[in-house]
Design an enzyme around this catalytic site. Structure first.
Site, mmCIF file in Angstrom:
data_model
loop_
_atom_site.group_PDB
_atom_site.id
_atom_site.type_symbol
_atom_site.label_atom_id
_atom_site.label_comp_id
_atom_site.label_asym_id
_atom_site.label_seq_id
_atom_site.Cartn_x
_atom_site.Cartn_y
_atom_site.Cartn_z
ATOM 1 N N HIS A 45 47.598 43.544 39.903
ATOM 2 C CA HIS A 45 46.887 44.936 39.506
ATOM 3 C C HIS A 45 47.156 45.238 37.799
ATOM 4 C CE1 HIS A 45 46.073 45.232 43.803
ATOM 5 N NE2 HIS A 45 45.017 46.082 43.445
ATOM 6 N N LYS A 55 49.095 50.941 37.810
ATOM 7 C CA LYS A 55 49.113 51.103 39.219
ATOM 8 C C LYS A 55 50.782 51.436 39.705
ATOM 9 C CE LYS A 55 47.606 48.981 43.659
ATOM 10 N NZ LYS A 55 46.814 50.521 44.036
#
Length: 206
Positions: free
Chosen positions: A120, A124
């Site tokens: 990600h 995040k």
């Protein structure tokens, strides 16, 4: 339908608002007042903000769709049941991610040796991701999860299975957060028909 949006200026919020308006819904910025008049709410904020946002919805009798991950699922479920409010959360609102989890669950029955790699964007906050944890739970084989956070990524996951003389990789790539919008719109349309408490997973709506 009037929709209160928590996180209206966030990465998903800026895409969701025009999509809601194109679908004929009225958008209300949940940071201000006025959520009492709304029909439903959606949260794409931060894990540490979800509980307070949910409590505002509970007090207003407002069904809630939660796109944020990393929050206390049990606490939200308990609060929703206590206040008799339907809530919905999906670890991933991309339809392809739902298929990836289904395929991984099926593959794990035949190839139980597997590991999950989730990748990600660097901002995040939670690791492992909600999608990775949900995938592992569905597989039922307690696979190790590896998390990568780097600039240039959006949301990606691969499940690698190994057996004698072979490997199998099931991978899903989200290259744009636009992929989340159809799933969120579906959840907003259906959340009011769900039972009180927290329903988890886009599979429940498809």
């Amino acid at each position: 339908m009037e929709v209160a949006v928590f996180g209206i200026g966030g990465k998903v919020g800026v895409l969701l608002v025009p999509a809601l308006e194109r679908a004929g819904h009225e958008v209300v910025d949940a940071r201000g007042g006025g959520i009492d008049r709304c029909d439903v709410a959606v949260d794409f904020t931060r894990p540490d903000a979800v509980a307070d946002n949910a409590e505002r919805c509970f007090q207003s009798g407002l069904p809630l769709v939660i796109g944020t991950s990393g929050f206390d699922l049990e606490a939200i479920d308990a609060g929703a049941k206590k206040n008799r409010i339907p809530c919905f959360h999906a670890p991933n609102f991309a339809q392809g991610a739902v298929l990836m989890m289904r395929f991984a669950e099926e593959a794990a029955r035949i190839l139980p040796s597997a590991e999950i790699v989730e990748l990600h964007h660097e901002t995040k906050l939670d690791a492992p991701s909600g999608t990775a944890k949900a995938t592992a739970a569905r597989m039922g084989t307690n696979p190790p999860i590896h998390s990568v956070r780097l600039p240039g990524l959006v949301a990606h996951q691969e499940v690698i299975f190994g057996g004698p003389g072979e490997t199998l990789t099931i991978r899903h790539d989200t290259t744009s957060r636009d992929a989340f919008v159809p799933g969120v719109l579906l959840a907003l349309e259906k959340v009011r028909d769900l039972p009180p408490g927290l329903t988890i997973g886009l599979d429940a709506l498809l």
